[in-house]
Write an enzyme that holds these catalytic residues in place. Sequence first.
Site, PDB file in Angstrom:
ATOM      1  N   GLY A 491       7.489  -3.978 -11.482  1.00 61.95           N
ATOM      2  CA  GLY A 491       6.139  -3.613 -11.871  1.00 61.95           C
ATOM      3  C   GLY A 491       5.407  -2.814 -10.817  1.00 61.95           C
ATOM      4  O   GLY A 491       4.314  -2.330 -11.055  1.00 61.95           O
ATOM      5  N   ALA A 531       6.502  -7.085   2.026  1.00 62.32           N
ATOM      6  CA  ALA A 531       5.642  -6.593   3.107  1.00 62.32           C
ATOM      7  C   ALA A 531       4.996  -5.241   2.830  1.00 62.32           C
ATOM      8  O   ALA A 531       4.704  -4.508   3.761  1.00 62.32           O
ATOM      9  CB  ALA A 531       6.459  -6.532   4.406  1.00 62.32           C
ATOM     10  N   SER A 532       4.770  -4.917   1.563  1.00 63.60           N
ATOM     11  CA  SER A 532       4.115  -3.654   1.197  1.00 63.60           C
ATOM     12  C   SER A 532       4.800  -2.457   1.838  1.00 63.60           C
ATOM     13  O   SER A 532       4.156  -1.471   2.160  1.00 63.60           O
ATOM     14  CB  SER A 532       2.636  -3.654   1.611  1.00 63.60           C
ATOM     15  OG  SER A 532       1.933  -4.626   0.900  1.00 63.60           O
ATOM     16  N   LYS A 721       1.268   5.324   2.585  1.00 58.62           N
ATOM     17  CA  LYS A 721       1.413   3.975   3.126  1.00 58.62           C
ATOM     18  C   LYS A 721       1.485   2.988   1.954  1.00 58.62           C
ATOM     19  O   LYS A 721       1.179   3.350   0.821  1.00 58.62           O
ATOM     20  CB  LYS A 721       0.190   3.599   3.996  1.00 58.62           C
ATOM     21  CG  LYS A 721       0.084   4.411   5.263  1.00 58.62           C
ATOM     22  CD  LYS A 721      -0.943   3.815   6.230  1.00 58.62           C
ATOM     23  CE  LYS A 721      -2.374   4.058   5.795  1.00 58.62           C
ATOM     24  NZ  LYS A 721      -3.319   3.789   6.908  1.00 58.62           N
ATOM     25  N   GLY A 722       1.811   1.769   2.241  1.00 55.50           N
ATOM     26  CA  GLY A 722       1.948   0.756   1.189  1.00 55.50           C
ATOM     27  C   GLY A 722       0.609   0.301   0.618  1.00 55.50           C
ATOM     28  O   GLY A 722      -0.441   0.564   1.178  1.00 55.50           O
ATOM     29  N   VAL A 723       0.687  -0.415  -0.523  1.00 55.90           N
ATOM     30  CA  VAL A 723      -0.560  -0.855  -1.152  1.00 55.90           C
ATOM     31  C   VAL A 723      -0.373  -2.145  -1.958  1.00 55.90           C
ATOM     32  O   VAL A 723      -1.340  -2.744  -2.403  1.00 55.90           O
ATOM     33  CB  VAL A 723      -1.112   0.265  -2.069  1.00 55.90           C
ATOM     34  CG1 VAL A 723      -0.278   0.375  -3.372  1.00 55.90           C
ATOM     35  CG2 VAL A 723      -2.564   0.050  -2.415  1.00 55.90           C
ATOM     36  N   GLY A 724       0.883  -2.571  -2.113  1.00 53.61           N
ATOM     37  CA  GLY A 724       1.170  -3.649  -3.065  1.00 53.61           C
ATOM     38  C   GLY A 724       0.382  -4.937  -2.871  1.00 53.61           C
ATOM     39  O   GLY A 724       0.012  -5.612  -3.818  1.00 53.61           O
ATOM     40  N   GLU A 725       0.145  -5.284  -1.597  1.00 62.57           N
ATOM     41  CA  GLU A 725      -0.528  -6.571  -1.356  1.00 62.57           C
ATOM     42  C   GLU A 725      -2.016  -6.413  -1.082  1.00 62.57           C
ATOM     43  O   GLU A 725      -2.770  -7.381  -1.155  1.00 62.57           O
ATOM     44  CB  GLU A 725       0.125  -7.273  -0.161  1.00 62.57           C
ATOM     45  CG  GLU A 725       1.547  -7.699  -0.439  1.00 62.57           C
ATOM     46  CD  GLU A 725       2.269  -8.103   0.834  1.00 62.57           C
ATOM     47  OE1 GLU A 725       2.431  -9.306   1.066  1.00 62.57           O
ATOM     48  OE2 GLU A 725       2.653  -7.194   1.601  1.00 62.57           O
TER      49      GLU A 725
END
Lengths: 775, 162
Positions: A491, A531-532, A721-725
């Site tokens: 998802g 860890a995003s 950069k990451g964003v999931g968390e």
Amino acid sequence: MSRELSVVGKRLPRVDAVEKATGIANFTGDIKLPNLLVGKVLRSPYPHAKIVKIDTSKAKDLPGVETVITLQDIVPRKAFLGSYGELPIIAYGAQPHLADQYILTNKARFVGDPIAAVAATSESVAREALGLIEVQYEKLPAVYDVEEAIKPDAPKIHDHCDNNIAMHWISPLSKGDVERGFKEADCIVEETFRTTKQVHCHIEPAAAIASFDVLGRLIVWSQCQQPHPARRQLAYLLDLPVGKVRVITPFVGGSFGGRNGLNPELIAVALAKVVSRPVKVEYTKEEDFHAVNNRSAFVYTAKLGFKKDGRLTAIRIKALVNSGAYLCRTTTATSVFMGNCLEGAYRCPNKLGEANIVYTNLTPSGSCRGMGNPEAMWGIEQLVDIAAEKLGIDAVELRLKNLKEIGEPSYVGLPIESLALRDCIKLGAEKIGWSEKRVKKSKETKRRGIGVAIMTHNCGAQPILVAHSGAYIKLNEDGSINLIAHPDEAGTGMWGTSAQIAAEELGINIEDVHITYGDTDTTMFDIGSIASGKSYIFGNAVKGAAREVKRQLLERAAKMLGTSPYDLDIKDRRIYVKVAPKKAISIAEVAHDAIYDLNMEGIDIAGTCSYQGTTASPPNQAVFAEVEIDLEIGRVNILRLVIANDCGIMINPMTVEGQLEGGAAMGIGYCLYENPIISKETGKLITDSFETYKIPSVLDMPEVEIIPVEEPDPIGPYGNKGVGESASVAMAPAIANGVYDAIGVRVTELPITPEKVIAALEAKQKRKPEQSNTR
Amino acid sequence: MQKQTAKFLINGKSYELVIEPNITLLELLREELGLTGTKYGCGIGQCGSCTVLVDCKPTLSCLTLAVTGQNRSILTIEGLSEGNILHPIQKAFVDHGAIQCGFCTPGMIMTAKALLDKNYLPTKEEVKVALSGNLCRCTGYVKIIDAVLAAAEMIRKGDKLE
């Protein structure tokens, strides 16, 4: 980046969306295999009990039952089962000898602890067989609160540790002299905070299929977020060489950390090893609540010291961490918690963090979105507001005053590569109307307030945990590519994101990217979705593999065009001469020429890249919540949420928004609605269904306004950069701070229920009866 | 339990099956017919992932006995698109980013279809109320609401397939 991007940055539909919209996407429960058996688990109904005797004979005799197993039928190896092995534990000082969990237990330590398993020809036979397994228990007293569990007379849950303290830990981020720091402070604030064992509530229940093939290789269809590490864990537990284990990942119905480790897979493989047929284990939703590891819960005292100009002088944290019945991933959660408390968004010269990780007779605590950071910000961001009031400094200003800058260390120890948190705070404050709305207030029974909270996180787990991913791209003769890798589509949108990166790099369209994925036999090692870090580490692996394909393409094309590769570039599926763009050749032509070559120069153009994260590019966010409290019933209504988000350049803005909106919902649930309640009599989680454990429905969501702050990161692919968390970290303290702004009461224990609000208002009224009608 | 013969009309096709009378419509669809688009999310009617249309009404198939589906027209997610052509609701979900993990999606889309078949000019509030029985943990619902309103617009403009 001077070149205009044609695919990255676009709001493209996800490449897997059509399959999901038509119902043809295969999730684990949808997979059908010949001769498939149904596996089911017998779980302890007691929170703490010795298993005196198990008699499986009646169950085994039931027609349709292929096998019934207990611990004595499997390799008795202990592991950190909610984790992928000992790696994350050792990083924090715990030793492999602390591995504390068998696949099937010989002592029940929580309601739901797996004791025996059945493989049968149908669901109904398997269920009936469970009822025929006779277990003689010797009930033991149980304990659920960490403060009770560490007392000398508390029931001992594991033989190897006293007072149920699995680990005592001083954070290596502790530095300076906190006593001196507090002496230097003009203002000290201290408070105790409590968080909950939030349940992931991914809609798809936990499920797995295991099968041994004719060569003795184990194949597992698993929802695990970390398939390659899972392979190693499964190999260890079954005493197989790693190369004989293959993990295949179908589509997964949400993870949020709940599928970080192994759960149904363990039962499936244990059963499959005994029978010679594939076994599918599908949990009921009730099992999801009881048996799938949930969020670690913290009881902690946080103390902050400030100078009167607002500068932080000291931070001290003392925490008791509820690990549940097994250690699982609590140590990682504790370290992320401590990291963000001591070395998060703020600069502070003196800090000390101490934690005791405690066993209780509850569902083991694992990973959950944010991994210790939402728990940390719940307290820290409320304390900053308490300090702001005491100091007479605006809450936004106080935060801005203490922010770190680029180059300072992130909590993982590496210097921060990019940071737009200052802009996030300023833009968010402007959008919510901070200055106007913080002065007021009304005297009616419905009162409004606004609150702020900020966060930073990690992007990838380097250098603390293993943090590399690999991607392999091969070029087809029609100019399309196969991206053979593990985007792990639960998802998060990584299929689409990785396809966009590959397409951008190669000058092709997103439809030209065929994702071949989800199989440890064909894909390179990938640490997985944690860890995003996926879009950053895996994204860079995809970019690197694409770059190698591009290099080979240009080399071949140069020969065909009679020029040098340095004169060429690719756009719109064509390789062209930069100074004479009409001189061009299609990628398909070059690919075809390479494969069907008759000059003894045949080659299949392909590229691989294994990318190791070595830098810290933390995502950041400022959340502003406008709330309205109904004083008569204590209900908190969120009117508006403004999320100012720094995740570098967005590969797909629609995907990022989706993650932020979903994360916001999870944070709202954590703050207001999700209340896991344990019965003190039975040790059972009473709120074990969607009816009693309330995750937000569509009616519970406020207006969400997202402000993307796109400052390119120097390392992430295309500045990403990451964003999931991110979105589930600062939501709860922003709401809590808004509640305080509205009605002058603070709730320090999650969730903020109407009962707690009313109780706090009444307590406040008792303290100052003459001010009962004012703030 | 004695099996019995039962006739069904699902996605416009007739089926005659021999089934146990105590199986649910969800089990019939997934196990007997291999129509796995309709999902088992909780099995007790609390998440909406199993939603199908029975005589145009959104119905929790996990709480419906299969035999009660006889003599009724049943529509599942698999029956919505025509070949490669997506239904406007499916297209809107795809285009508006309303799908993340996709597990709640079939149930959401079927519920949305029931709404739009009855009311092709829904307000945002009406959309929210209609979808209030479908849980999603991924999206926060924002883009799902956008997608349903966009689908309503498409259907109004005559992109309706039926």
